[in-house]
Design an enzyme around this catalytic site. Sequence first.
Site, mmCIF file in Angstrom:
data_model
loop_
_atom_site.group_PDB
_atom_site.id
_atom_site.type_symbol
_atom_site.label_atom_id
_atom_site.label_comp_id
_atom_site.label_asym_id
_atom_site.label_seq_id
_atom_site.Cartn_x
_atom_site.Cartn_y
_atom_site.Cartn_z
ATOM 1 N N SER A 44 0.827 -1.211 0.000
ATOM 2 C CA SER A 44 0.000 0.000 0.000
ATOM 3 C C SER A 44 0.862 1.263 0.000
ATOM 4 C CB SER A 44 -0.896 0.013 1.246
ATOM 5 O OG SER A 44 -1.534 1.266 1.351
ATOM 6 N N SER A 54 -0.529 4.107 0.852
ATOM 7 C CA SER A 54 -1.186 5.049 1.761
ATOM 8 C C SER A 54 -0.266 5.584 2.861
ATOM 9 C CB SER A 54 -2.439 4.419 2.364
ATOM 10 O OG SER A 54 -3.416 4.259 1.356
ATOM 11 N N LYS A 76 -14.073 -3.315 2.855
ATOM 12 C CA LYS A 76 -14.899 -2.095 2.849
ATOM 13 C C LYS A 76 -16.334 -2.350 3.296
ATOM 14 C CE LYS A 76 -11.936 0.284 -0.386
ATOM 15 N NZ LYS A 76 -11.737 0.999 -1.637
ATOM 16 N N ASN A 102 -14.429 3.465 3.333
ATOM 17 C CA ASN A 102 -12.964 3.417 3.214
ATOM 18 C C ASN A 102 -12.307 4.257 4.308
ATOM 19 O OD1 ASN A 102 -13.357 6.053 2.346
ATOM 20 N ND2 ASN A 102 -11.706 5.940 0.847
ATOM 21 N N ALA A 138 -19.077 -5.406 -8.905
ATOM 22 C CA ALA A 138 -20.182 -4.980 -8.036
ATOM 23 C C ALA A 138 -19.843 -5.236 -6.572
ATOM 24 C CB ALA A 138 -21.465 -5.704 -8.432
HETATM 25 P P1 ATR Z 1 -13.693 -5.293 -3.813
HETATM 26 O O1 ATR Z 1 -13.730 -4.658 -2.481
HETATM 27 O O2 ATR Z 1 -12.408 -5.239 -4.549
HETATM 28 O O3 ATR Z 1 -14.836 -4.861 -4.673
HETATM 29 P P2 ATR Z 1 -15.005 -7.807 -3.605
HETATM 30 O O4 ATR Z 1 -16.155 -7.287 -2.820
HETATM 31 O O5 ATR Z 1 -14.451 -9.168 -3.288
HETATM 32 O O6 ATR Z 1 -13.783 -6.848 -3.519
HETATM 33 O O7 ATR Z 1 -15.445 -7.747 -5.164
HETATM 34 C C1 ATR Z 1 -14.589 -8.176 -6.182
HETATM 35 C C2 ATR Z 1 -15.244 -7.870 -7.522
HETATM 36 O O8 ATR Z 1 -14.406 -8.343 -8.576
HETATM 37 C C3 ATR Z 1 -16.586 -8.571 -7.714
HETATM 38 O O9 ATR Z 1 -17.396 -7.780 -8.537
HETATM 39 C C4 ATR Z 1 -16.158 -9.854 -8.421
HETATM 40 O O10 ATR Z 1 -17.179 -10.489 -9.151
HETATM 41 P P3 ATR Z 1 -18.198 -11.512 -8.369
HETATM 42 O O11 ATR Z 1 -19.133 -10.654 -7.591
HETATM 43 O O12 ATR Z 1 -18.841 -12.246 -9.473
HETATM 44 O O13 ATR Z 1 -17.309 -12.374 -7.500
HETATM 45 C C5 ATR Z 1 -15.126 -9.302 -9.354
HETATM 46 N N1 ATR Z 1 -14.178 -10.309 -9.842
HETATM 47 C C6 ATR Z 1 -13.188 -10.907 -9.149
HETATM 48 N N2 ATR Z 1 -12.494 -11.750 -9.938
HETATM 49 C C7 ATR Z 1 -13.069 -11.679 -11.184
HETATM 50 C C8 ATR Z 1 -12.815 -12.307 -12.442
HETATM 51 N N3 ATR Z 1 -11.818 -13.175 -12.604
HETATM 52 N N4 ATR Z 1 -13.612 -11.981 -13.483
HETATM 53 C C9 ATR Z 1 -14.616 -11.094 -13.351
HETATM 54 N N5 ATR Z 1 -14.905 -10.472 -12.183
HETATM 55 C C10 ATR Z 1 -14.150 -10.758 -11.113
#
Ligand code: ATR
Length: 276
Positions: free
Chosen positions: A14, A16, A62, A83, A124
């Site tokens: 990080s 930060s 988060k 955050n 998402a």
């Molecule tokens: P963050 O805080 O980074 O948003 P998260 O809540 O774990 O972490 O969300 C990760 C995001 O990346 C989600 O939208 C995830 O899709 P899913 O909801 O279907 O899991 C997406 N993501 C992670 N790996 C991915 C991949 N290989 N292809 C497409 N989307 C991916």
Amino acid sequence: MKRYAVFGSPISHSQSPRIHAAFAQQCGIAMAYVAIEAGRDDFAAILAASGVQGANVTLPLKETAFALCTDASARARRAGAVNTLLRDGDGWRGDNTDGLGLVRDLTERHGLDLRERRVLLLGAGGAARGVAPTLLDAGIRELVVANRSPERADALADAMGDPGRVHARGWDALPALGEFDLLVNATSAARGVGLPPLPMALAGLRSAAVDLSYGEAAVPFLAWARAAGCMHAVDGLGMLVEQAAESFRLWHGVRPETDPVYAALNGQGDALVTAD
Ligand code: ATR
């Protein structure tokens, strides 16, 4: 000396601590800011034991952090993700400066006009939730949320409460979505198996693409964006500096200058003081 920290996993890379040390030096504020590794299961205990006055929270915490807040700002409640944590008696007040950080970076640093733009938000999760409300507030025309798990895209779209402008789609719908003015990668795919191939038709010669991550994690999406002909391909470093400045203002009541810190992190301008 007051103590602050950023919590997340992985956290060792990080930027930060460097950013906040530079802000503190610039503003003449004595404080310590460290990076602390914590996962979803142990975050509450590690935060309680840390003795910090305030904190930043990054992946994957988060939404977990939002759940443990005793109070939260309107924008954090809308995002369902925080955050920034501010000590509030025995509890924590949560805020979310990610969206403001992204919009400031795109409009003020990169000179983009977001009004009436068609925007694709890939992902998402907590990162996507943090920026979606502020993109809408910036006056975009349409927000299409595309996620690998369509039900999470539906949940994010529902939470925005703006069905005229916000639409949820599954990943398999991408080829039929047409061209976007702004494409935002808010997935964590680069830390795993990588993004599935994206249709080139999503971007045009006037499109801008931004990856909310920085460093190596932003390389694959930005390489795709350049290959697809995007006019701008921006990583999340500027957003990181801007969201940090806003968190700093919430804790210390003064907003630092971000341009010299951004330039230093980008290898231009003067080197930053180190956190230690
Ligand atoms: P963050 O805080 O980074 O948003 P998260 O809540 O774990 O972490 O969300 C990760 C995001 O990346 C989600 O939208 C995830 O899709 P899913 O909801 O279907 O899991 C997406 N993501 C992670 N790996 C991915 C991949 N290989 N292809 C497409 N989307 C991916």
